[in-house]
Motif scaffolding. Structure first.
Motif, PDB file in Angstrom:
ATOM      1  N   ASP A  15       0.856  -1.178   0.000  1.00 27.80           N
ATOM      2  CA  ASP A  15       0.000   0.000   0.000  1.00 27.80           C
ATOM      3  C   ASP A  15       0.901   1.241   0.000  1.00 27.80           C
ATOM      4  O   ASP A  15       1.911   1.264   0.695  1.00 27.80           O
ATOM      5  CB  ASP A  15      -0.900  -0.007   1.241  1.00 27.80           C
ATOM      6  CG  ASP A  15      -1.889   1.135   1.219  1.00 27.80           C
ATOM      7  OD1 ASP A  15      -2.926   0.980   0.561  1.00 27.80           O
ATOM      8  OD2 ASP A  15      -1.611   2.172   1.851  1.00 27.80           O
ATOM      9  N   PRO A  16       0.557   2.283  -0.763  1.00 27.71           N
ATOM     10  CA  PRO A  16       1.409   3.471  -0.838  1.00 27.71           C
ATOM     11  C   PRO A  16       1.572   4.239   0.478  1.00 27.71           C
ATOM     12  O   PRO A  16       2.581   4.914   0.674  1.00 27.71           O
ATOM     13  CB  PRO A  16       0.712   4.357  -1.871  1.00 27.71           C
ATOM     14  CG  PRO A  16      -0.222   3.488  -2.596  1.00 27.71           C
ATOM     15  CD  PRO A  16      -0.564   2.354  -1.688  1.00 27.71           C
ATOM     16  N   GLU A  17       0.604   4.146   1.384  1.00 30.65           N
ATOM     17  CA  GLU A  17       0.721   4.942   2.604  1.00 30.65           C
ATOM     18  C   GLU A  17       0.782   4.121   3.893  1.00 30.65           C
ATOM     19  O   GLU A  17       0.989   4.680   4.964  1.00 30.65           O
ATOM     20  CB  GLU A  17      -0.422   5.954   2.692  1.00 30.65           C
ATOM     21  CG  GLU A  17      -1.813   5.358   2.813  1.00 30.65           C
ATOM     22  CD  GLU A  17      -2.903   6.403   2.869  1.00 30.65           C
ATOM     23  OE1 GLU A  17      -2.596   7.597   2.968  1.00 30.65           O
ATOM     24  OE2 GLU A  17      -4.078   6.014   2.792  1.00 30.65           O
ATOM     25  N   LYS A  18       0.625   2.811   3.789  1.00 30.62           N
ATOM     26  CA  LYS A  18       0.671   1.952   4.977  1.00 30.62           C
ATOM     27  C   LYS A  18       1.743   0.886   4.782  1.00 30.62           C
ATOM     28  O   LYS A  18       2.092   0.572   3.645  1.00 30.62           O
ATOM     29  CB  LYS A  18      -0.696   1.300   5.209  1.00 30.62           C
ATOM     30  CG  LYS A  18      -1.787   2.305   5.500  1.00 30.62           C
ATOM     31  CD  LYS A  18      -3.115   1.647   5.684  1.00 30.62           C
ATOM     32  CE  LYS A  18      -4.144   2.748   5.952  1.00 30.62           C
ATOM     33  NZ  LYS A  18      -5.493   2.309   5.852  1.00 30.62           N
ATOM     34  N   PRO A  19       2.244   0.310   5.847  1.00 33.90           N
ATOM     35  CA  PRO A  19       3.295  -0.707   5.701  1.00 33.90           C
ATOM     36  C   PRO A  19       2.757  -2.079   5.281  1.00 33.90           C
ATOM     37  O   PRO A  19       3.534  -3.002   5.102  1.00 33.90           O
ATOM     38  CB  PRO A  19       3.910  -0.773   7.108  1.00 33.90           C
ATOM     39  CG  PRO A  19       2.815  -0.350   8.018  1.00 33.90           C
ATOM     40  CD  PRO A  19       2.000   0.653   7.256  1.00 33.90           C
ATOM     41  N   ASN A  20       1.457  -2.205   5.074  1.00 36.61           N
ATOM     42  CA  ASN A  20       0.831  -3.479   4.728  1.00 36.61           C
ATOM     43  C   ASN A  20       0.784  -3.686   3.211  1.00 36.61           C
ATOM     44  O   ASN A  20       0.903  -2.742   2.443  1.00 36.61           O
ATOM     45  CB  ASN A  20      -0.596  -3.536   5.270  1.00 36.61           C
ATOM     46  CG  ASN A  20      -0.659  -3.245   6.740  1.00 36.61           C
ATOM     47  OD1 ASN A  20      -0.516  -2.101   7.154  1.00 36.61           O
ATOM     48  ND2 ASN A  20      -0.871  -4.270   7.538  1.00 36.61           N
ATOM     49  N   THR A  21       0.520  -4.940   2.826  1.00 34.28           N
ATOM     50  CA  THR A  21       0.297  -5.232   1.410  1.00 34.28           C
ATOM     51  C   THR A  21      -1.181  -5.015   1.085  1.00 34.28           C
ATOM     52  O   THR A  21      -2.025  -4.923   1.986  1.00 34.28           O
ATOM     53  CB  THR A  21       0.676  -6.689   1.071  1.00 34.28           C
ATOM     54  OG1 THR A  21      -0.216  -7.562   1.761  1.00 34.28           O
ATOM     55  CG2 THR A  21       2.126  -6.985   1.425  1.00 34.28           C
ATOM     56  N   LEU A  45       7.728   6.070  -6.383  1.00 32.97           N
ATOM     57  CA  LEU A  45       6.729   5.570  -5.433  1.00 32.97           C
ATOM     58  C   LEU A  45       6.109   4.261  -5.923  1.00 32.97           C
ATOM     59  O   LEU A  45       5.970   3.302  -5.156  1.00 32.97           O
ATOM     60  CB  LEU A  45       5.649   6.629  -5.203  1.00 32.97           C
ATOM     61  CG  LEU A  45       4.574   6.312  -4.176  1.00 32.97           C
ATOM     62  CD1 LEU A  45       5.185   5.983  -2.814  1.00 32.97           C
ATOM     63  CD2 LEU A  45       3.625   7.482  -4.061  1.00 32.97           C
ATOM     64  N   VAL A  46       5.760   4.193  -7.205  1.00 34.72           N
ATOM     65  CA  VAL A  46       5.202   2.966  -7.778  1.00 34.72           C
ATOM     66  C   VAL A  46       6.229   1.839  -7.685  1.00 34.72           C
ATOM     67  O   VAL A  46       5.904   0.717  -7.258  1.00 34.72           O
ATOM     68  CB  VAL A  46       4.759   3.181  -9.250  1.00 34.72           C
ATOM     69  CG1 VAL A  46       4.445   1.850  -9.933  1.00 34.72           C
ATOM     70  CG2 VAL A  46       3.555   4.103  -9.314  1.00 34.72           C
ATOM     71  N   ASP A  47       7.481   2.130  -8.043  1.00 32.59           N
ATOM     72  CA  ASP A  47       8.525   1.103  -7.973  1.00 32.59           C
ATOM     73  C   ASP A  47       8.732   0.589  -6.551  1.00 32.59           C
ATOM     74  O   ASP A  47       8.959  -0.607  -6.352  1.00 32.59           O
ATOM     75  CB  ASP A  47       9.849   1.641  -8.531  1.00 32.59           C
ATOM     76  CG  ASP A  47       9.822   1.803 -10.050  1.00 32.59           C
ATOM     77  OD1 ASP A  47       8.917   1.217 -10.694  1.00 32.59           O
ATOM     78  OD2 ASP A  47      10.680   2.526 -10.586  1.00 32.59           O
ATOM     79  N   SER A  48       8.634   1.464  -5.569  1.00 35.63           N
ATOM     80  CA  SER A  48       8.796   1.012  -4.186  1.00 35.63           C
ATOM     81  C   SER A  48       7.622   0.141  -3.733  1.00 35.63           C
ATOM     82  O   SER A  48       7.795  -0.792  -2.951  1.00 35.63           O
ATOM     83  CB  SER A  48       8.984   2.196  -3.227  1.00 35.63           C
ATOM     84  OG  SER A  48       7.792   2.930  -3.103  1.00 35.63           O
ATOM     85  N   CYS A  49       6.436   0.416  -4.249  1.00 39.37           N
ATOM     86  CA  CYS A  49       5.257  -0.383  -3.902  1.00 39.37           C
ATOM     87  C   CYS A  49       5.284  -1.768  -4.545  1.00 39.37           C
ATOM     88  O   CYS A  49       4.757  -2.728  -3.975  1.00 39.37           O
ATOM     89  CB  CYS A  49       3.968   0.333  -4.306  1.00 39.37           C
ATOM     90  SG  CYS A  49       3.591   1.764  -3.311  1.00 39.37           S
TER      91      CYS A  49
END
Length: 188
Positions: free
Chosen positions: A77-83, A179-183
């Motif tokens: 998820d872009p703003e949370k540490p979860n998938t 940001l997309v690459d990090s997600c």
């Protein structure tokens, strides 16, 4: 010239009148609209009628579905540490695969934003698209949509995440691409 010959082929196959030709230009009033449309995220009927139904094709569809579902489980998820899977944005039922045009496949992904006014829903869709395009080698037509009734602006977001030009323009932004690459990055 190509447009004229294309329209003639369509009209002759459908027994419709030929468009009027004026100095190699077809006027707007005379353009024929084909009744054949490619299915997209807006067309729910394509998902209710199988286009090919052979045992090996059905097993290929199931295999593609499982591969895509497994890939999407790891998108963060872009703003949370979860998938996305942890947050129930993506579930096993989110992915639909159906044979299409020869050896191709239609893949539709319905995702559920965590809240109906999620400001990052289009970014989540972009991450899903990026993950699949980076990892799936099959010939697919990919439609990513917000599950019906799950977001206040789902129609606008669905248009954004399924428009090739908008996706390409978004990924030209280095901050957004990072940001997309990090997600979608693989855990090591």
């Amino acid at each position: 010239m190509f447009l004229t010959s294309f329209l003639k082929k369509i009209s002759s196959s459908e027994n419709k009148p030929q468009p009027k030709k004026v100095d190699n230009v077809i006027s707007e009033d005379d353009v024929l609209i084909s009744s054949v449309n490619l299915p997209s995220w807006k067309d729910g009927t394509v998902w209710s009628t199988p286009l090919r139904s052979q045992p090996d094709v059905n097993s290929e569809c199931q295999e593609i579905k499982e591969t895509i579902t497994d890939l999407l489980r790891m998108v963060k998820d872009p703003e949370k540490p979860n998938t996305l899977a942890d947050l129930q944005v993506i579930t096993d039922e989110s992915v639909q695969v159906q044979p299409f045009e020869g050896d191709g496949y239609l893949v539709r992904i319905d995702f559920n934003p965590t809240v109906p006014h999620c400001s990052l829903a289009s970014l989540i869709g972009l991450c899903i698209r990026g993950k699949i395009q980076k990892n799936v080698l099959e010939r697919i037509k990919l439609d990513i949509v917000i599950a019906e009734g799950k977001h206040s602006t789902e129609e606008e977001i669905n248009k954004q995440i399924n428009d090739k030009e908008r996706v390409a323009a978004a990924l030209e932004n280095p901050n957004l691409k990072e940001l997309v690459d990090s997600c979608i990055a693989e855990e090591e």
